[in-house]
Design a protein around this motif. Structure first.
Motif, PDB file in Angstrom:
ATOM      1  N   SER A  91      11.157   0.474  15.999  1.00  0.00           N
ATOM      2  CA  SER A  91      12.214   1.121  15.226  1.00  0.00           C
ATOM      3  C   SER A  91      13.123   0.032  14.683  1.00  0.00           C
ATOM      4  O   SER A  91      13.915  -0.552  15.423  1.00  0.00           O
ATOM      5  CB  SER A  91      12.989   2.093  16.118  1.00  0.00           C
ATOM      6  OG  SER A  91      14.177   2.531  15.484  1.00  0.00           O
ATOM      7  N   MET A  92      12.975  -0.280  13.403  1.00  0.00           N
ATOM      8  CA  MET A  92      13.769  -1.361  12.803  1.00  0.00           C
ATOM      9  C   MET A  92      13.790  -1.212  11.298  1.00  0.00           C
ATOM     10  O   MET A  92      12.844  -0.752  10.697  1.00  0.00           O
ATOM     11  CB  MET A  92      13.230  -2.730  13.242  1.00  0.00           C
ATOM     12  CG  MET A  92      11.747  -2.966  12.963  1.00  0.00           C
ATOM     13  SD  MET A  92      11.147  -4.460  13.806  1.00  0.00           S
ATOM     14  CE  MET A  92       9.615  -4.772  12.894  1.00  0.00           C
ATOM     15  N   GLY A  93      14.924  -1.592  10.704  1.00  0.00           N
ATOM     16  CA  GLY A  93      15.105  -1.496   9.267  1.00  0.00           C
ATOM     17  C   GLY A  93      16.025  -0.350   8.907  1.00  0.00           C
ATOM     18  O   GLY A  93      15.896   0.753   9.439  1.00  0.00           O
ATOM     19  N   MET A  94      16.994  -0.621   8.026  1.00  0.00           N
ATOM     20  CA  MET A  94      17.973   0.359   7.550  1.00  0.00           C
ATOM     21  C   MET A  94      17.941   0.305   6.018  1.00  0.00           C
ATOM     22  O   MET A  94      17.071  -0.313   5.438  1.00  0.00           O
ATOM     23  CB  MET A  94      19.356   0.017   8.111  1.00  0.00           C
ATOM     24  CG  MET A  94      19.293  -0.239   9.588  1.00  0.00           C
ATOM     25  SD  MET A  94      20.780  -0.698  10.521  1.00  0.00           S
ATOM     26  CE  MET A  94      22.152  -0.318   9.530  1.00  0.00           C
ATOM     27  N   SER A  95      18.924   0.952   5.378  1.00  0.00           N
ATOM     28  CA  SER A  95      18.886   1.048   3.913  1.00  0.00           C
ATOM     29  C   SER A  95      18.673  -0.293   3.213  1.00  0.00           C
ATOM     30  O   SER A  95      17.922  -0.382   2.254  1.00  0.00           O
ATOM     31  CB  SER A  95      20.167   1.683   3.387  1.00  0.00           C
ATOM     32  OG  SER A  95      20.194   3.050   3.726  1.00  0.00           O
ATOM     33  N   HIS A  96      19.352  -1.335   3.696  1.00  0.00           N
ATOM     34  CA  HIS A  96      19.308  -2.589   2.942  1.00  0.00           C
ATOM     35  C   HIS A  96      18.134  -3.490   3.320  1.00  0.00           C
ATOM     36  O   HIS A  96      17.897  -4.487   2.661  1.00  0.00           O
ATOM     37  CB  HIS A  96      20.636  -3.356   3.097  1.00  0.00           C
ATOM     38  CG  HIS A  96      20.893  -3.790   4.505  1.00  0.00           C
ATOM     39  ND1 HIS A  96      21.181  -2.909   5.514  1.00  0.00           N
ATOM     40  CD2 HIS A  96      20.874  -5.021   5.068  1.00  0.00           C
ATOM     41  CE1 HIS A  96      21.348  -3.593   6.639  1.00  0.00           C
ATOM     42  NE2 HIS A  96      21.160  -4.852   6.391  1.00  0.00           N
ATOM     43  N   ASP A  97      17.400  -3.128   4.361  1.00  0.00           N
ATOM     44  CA  ASP A  97      16.324  -4.054   4.758  1.00  0.00           C
ATOM     45  C   ASP A  97      15.061  -3.360   5.279  1.00  0.00           C
ATOM     46  O   ASP A  97      14.244  -3.985   5.942  1.00  0.00           O
ATOM     47  CB  ASP A  97      16.851  -5.060   5.793  1.00  0.00           C
ATOM     48  CG  ASP A  97      17.445  -4.396   7.028  1.00  0.00           C
ATOM     49  OD1 ASP A  97      17.208  -3.199   7.235  1.00  0.00           O
ATOM     50  OD2 ASP A  97      18.142  -5.096   7.791  1.00  0.00           O
ATOM     51  N   PHE A  98      14.876  -2.074   4.945  1.00  0.00           N
ATOM     52  CA  PHE A  98      13.714  -1.388   5.537  1.00  0.00           C
ATOM     53  C   PHE A  98      12.386  -1.904   5.011  1.00  0.00           C
ATOM     54  O   PHE A  98      11.380  -1.865   5.721  1.00  0.00           O
ATOM     55  CB  PHE A  98      13.836   0.140   5.399  1.00  0.00           C
ATOM     56  CG  PHE A  98      13.731   0.693   3.994  1.00  0.00           C
ATOM     57  CD1 PHE A  98      12.494   0.982   3.436  1.00  0.00           C
ATOM     58  CD2 PHE A  98      14.871   0.945   3.251  1.00  0.00           C
ATOM     59  CE1 PHE A  98      12.403   1.508   2.153  1.00  0.00           C
ATOM     60  CE2 PHE A  98      14.791   1.464   1.971  1.00  0.00           C
ATOM     61  CZ  PHE A  98      13.553   1.744   1.413  1.00  0.00           C
ATOM     62  N   GLU A  99      12.385  -2.422   3.762  1.00  0.00           N
ATOM     63  CA  GLU A  99      11.106  -2.924   3.235  1.00  0.00           C
ATOM     64  C   GLU A  99      10.657  -4.176   3.989  1.00  0.00           C
ATOM     65  O   GLU A  99       9.481  -4.329   4.321  1.00  0.00           O
ATOM     66  CB  GLU A  99      11.233  -3.189   1.734  1.00  0.00           C
ATOM     67  CG  GLU A  99      11.322  -1.872   0.963  1.00  0.00           C
ATOM     68  CD  GLU A  99      12.015  -2.002  -0.375  1.00  0.00           C
ATOM     69  OE1 GLU A  99      13.202  -2.403  -0.399  1.00  0.00           O
ATOM     70  OE2 GLU A  99      11.371  -1.695  -1.395  1.00  0.00           O
ATOM     71  N   VAL A 100      11.622  -5.045   4.282  1.00  0.00           N
ATOM     72  CA  VAL A 100      11.313  -6.243   5.069  1.00  0.00           C
ATOM     73  C   VAL A 100      10.816  -5.832   6.460  1.00  0.00           C
ATOM     74  O   VAL A 100       9.852  -6.379   6.989  1.00  0.00           O
ATOM     75  CB  VAL A 100      12.567  -7.148   5.174  1.00  0.00           C
ATOM     76  CG1 VAL A 100      12.335  -8.292   6.144  1.00  0.00           C
ATOM     77  CG2 VAL A 100      12.949  -7.677   3.803  1.00  0.00           C
ATOM     78  N   ALA A 101      11.486  -4.827   7.043  1.00  0.00           N
ATOM     79  CA  ALA A 101      11.097  -4.367   8.382  1.00  0.00           C
ATOM     80  C   ALA A 101       9.662  -3.835   8.378  1.00  0.00           C
ATOM     81  O   ALA A 101       8.890  -4.095   9.308  1.00  0.00           O
ATOM     82  CB  ALA A 101      12.070  -3.291   8.870  1.00  0.00           C
ATOM     83  N   ILE A 102       9.302  -3.110   7.334  1.00  0.00           N
ATOM     84  CA  ILE A 102       7.932  -2.568   7.245  1.00  0.00           C
ATOM     85  C   ILE A 102       6.928  -3.709   7.121  1.00  0.00           C
ATOM     86  O   ILE A 102       5.873  -3.702   7.761  1.00  0.00           O
ATOM     87  CB  ILE A 102       7.824  -1.587   6.063  1.00  0.00           C
ATOM     88  CG1 ILE A 102       8.617  -0.312   6.375  1.00  0.00           C
ATOM     89  CG2 ILE A 102       6.356  -1.249   5.764  1.00  0.00           C
ATOM     90  CD1 ILE A 102       8.839   0.602   5.176  1.00  0.00           C
ATOM     91  N   GLU A 103       7.286  -4.718   6.329  1.00  0.00           N
ATOM     92  CA  GLU A 103       6.390  -5.880   6.206  1.00  0.00           C
ATOM     93  C   GLU A 103       6.186  -6.547   7.561  1.00  0.00           C
ATOM     94  O   GLU A 103       5.152  -7.150   7.820  1.00  0.00           O
ATOM     95  CB  GLU A 103       6.953  -6.889   5.201  1.00  0.00           C
ATOM     96  CG  GLU A 103       6.861  -6.386   3.765  1.00  0.00           C
ATOM     97  CD  GLU A 103       7.689  -7.218   2.780  1.00  0.00           C
ATOM     98  OE1 GLU A 103       7.878  -6.743   1.658  1.00  0.00           O
ATOM     99  OE2 GLU A 103       8.156  -8.318   3.149  1.00  0.00           O
TER     100      GLU A 103
END
Ligand SMILES: *Cc1c(COP(=O)(O)O)cnc(C)c1O
Length: 237
Positions: free
Chosen positions: A204-216
């Motif tokens: 469980s990681m990533g919020m509005s400003h960084d969820f794409e990085v978290a998915i990567e």
């Protein structure tokens, strides 16, 4: 408050970006679950998203979550507690939420497990890890994670599914990447040491400003609020 059609459009935009990030990482979009963080927003906002088949919602306070869960009535939604949980509210949280992301001690885990068992509920839990070692932040230290996992193996009603982290606030999403990679590496180490992979499948990681990085970096649960519902007027931690 923004309108229901704004919420629908923003939700679709977030879904497209999730699919794009998953694609770049060679992952299926369906391997990422979007938790729409509805904290501070009214039940109407939840209904607008639910009308677009959004199932998962995140709240950071037990009390506020309770009123929305009750207001949602028979809508088939899944409620995630993503904020810090005090021990004295553990049983109440276990009676209300479907997933608790903020387990940070053996004691809290046991209370939540007991609360769920008393209600005959099965609950999913994640261990929140404080990777930055910020003493002001909630979350277990990396060194405490093994003991919490071990305790989870003896729980009856609380089922451990993975790890959660909330990196320090940084302006550049790229800076959060190292924390996301560190959470994945921590998971991989515990699996290599024999923890059943099913108990650590979620990140469980990533919020509005960084969820794409978290998915990567391997996120399976992204917690996205303002990108869907708009800016919060009373910003909360
Ligand atoms: C508020 C909150 C979020 C969502 O933040 P946004 O920036 O609105 O996407 C995610 N995780 C936690 C733990 C939060 O408290």
């Amino acid at each position: 408050m923004i309108t229901a059609s704004d919420i629908a459009a923003r939700l679709n935009g977030v879904r497209d970006r999730i699919a794009g990030a998953a694609g770049r990482a060679g992952r299926l979009p369906s391997s990422v679950r979007l938790v729409a963080v509805s904290k501070t927003f009214p039940i109407e906002a939840v209904r607008a998203a639910a009308a677009c088949d959004q199932v998962d919602y995140g709240e950071n306070k037990v009390q506020e979550g309770q009123s929305k869960i009750l207001a949602a009535g028979s809508l088939p939604l899944r409620w995630h507690l993503i904020g810090h949980l005090q021990s004295n509210k553990a049983k109440k949280a276990a009676a209300l939420f479907d997933v608790i992301h903020s387990i940070d001690s053996v004691d809290l885990l046991r209370k939540v497990d007991q609360g769920a068992a008393e209600r005959g509920r099965r609950l999913e839990v994640l261990i929140q890890v404080d990777l930055a070692g910020e003493s002001t932040k909630h979350g277990a230290d990396e060194s405490e994670v093994a003991a919490i996992i071990e305790a989870a193996m003896t729980c009856n009603a609380a089922h451990l599914t993975g790890l959660m982290t909330l990196p320090p606030a940084v302006d550049d999403p790229g800076e959060a990447r190292s924390y996301f990679a560190a959470l994945r590496a921590l998971r991989d180490r515990h699996v290599a040491q024999g923890v059943p992979p099913a108990n650590l499948v979620d990140l469980s990681m990533g919020m509005s400003h960084d969820f794409e990085v978290a998915i990567e970096e391997g996120a399976t649960l992204v917690r996205v609020g303002s990108a869907i519902f708009g800016e919060r007027s009373n910003q909360r931690p």
